[in-house]
Design an enzyme around this catalytic site. Structure first.
Site: not given
Ligand code: IMP
Ligand code: MG
Length: 179
Positions: A102-103, A106, A155, A168
């Site tokens: 995963e990148d 969050d 963010f 990206r």
């Molecule tokens: P989750 O809240 O862990 O489900 O994260 C969902 C998705 O939101 C991640 O896979 C990212 O693609 C995107 N995301 C979360 N935080 C950031 C951020 O700070 N910048 C850009 N994308 C984000």
């Molecule tokens: Mg993602």
């Protein structure tokens, strides 16, 4: 401090390229050690993880495979609203050790969705590797086995992460400057 503009927002350099690459080298070393002798499939989550997956996987010196899936959102017919479906499966993961790439983690909602699917598909063992992790935002219990860098709940863009589709391709990670 280096600042960049993406669409209507300004970002400041936060994690330089060299730091990212150094950290990936350390993670790869650990993975090479931990995964020796296992039947491993790396599973990159598109789009965000494509750079991390490439940089990490090229440093893996085991006999391992890599595959990618993507979370597609569509409006469901149920009252719960948006449904996220994992598409692009072309690998049999049954009885394999899966390393989810995963990148960023969050809230953990995305990760939970992926792990649920891997359990349904009868993975033998599931490990998580994420480049970035926001501990203050994380709401789940799934352990994160390989974390690149912990960051505050702000963010960020770059190194695969986007703001409205842009940013990206930045080799470093940038954080949003609040207005
Ligand atoms: P989750 O809240 O862990 O489900 O994260 C969902 C998705 O939101 C991640 O896979 C990212 O693609 C995107 N995301 C979360 N935080 C950031 C951020 O700070 N910048 C850009 N994308 C984000
Ligand atoms: Mg993602």
């Amino acid at each position: 401090m280096k600042e960049i503009r993406i669409l209507d927002k300004t970002f400041r350099e936060f994690i330089p390229e060299e730091t990212i690459q150094l950290r990936i080298e350390q993670l790869a070393k650990q993975l090479n050690k931990d995964l020796a002798g296992k039947d491993v499939v790396f599973l990159g989550i598109l789009n965000g993880a494509f750079l991390f997956a490439a940089d990490l996987f090229r440093r893996i010196n085991l006999e391992a495979r890599i595959s990618f899936v993507k979370l597609a959102s569509y409006e469901g017919t149920t009252s719960s609203g948006t449904i996220k479906e994992l598409i692009g499966w072309n690998e049999d993961i049954r009885n394999k050790t899966i390393i989810v790439i995963e990148d960023i983690v969050d809230t953990g909602n995305t990760l939970e969705r992926i792990v649920d699917e891997l359990i349904i598909r009868k993975a033998f063992e599931i490990k998580i590797a994420t480049m970035l992790y926001k501990p203050e935002a994380y709401k789940k219990k799934i352990p994160l086995d390989y974390v690149g860098i912990e960051i505050p709940n702000d963010f960020v863009v770059g190194y695969g992460l986007d703001y409205n589709g842009y940013g990206r391709n930045l080799p470093s990670i940038y954080t949003l400057i609040p207005e």
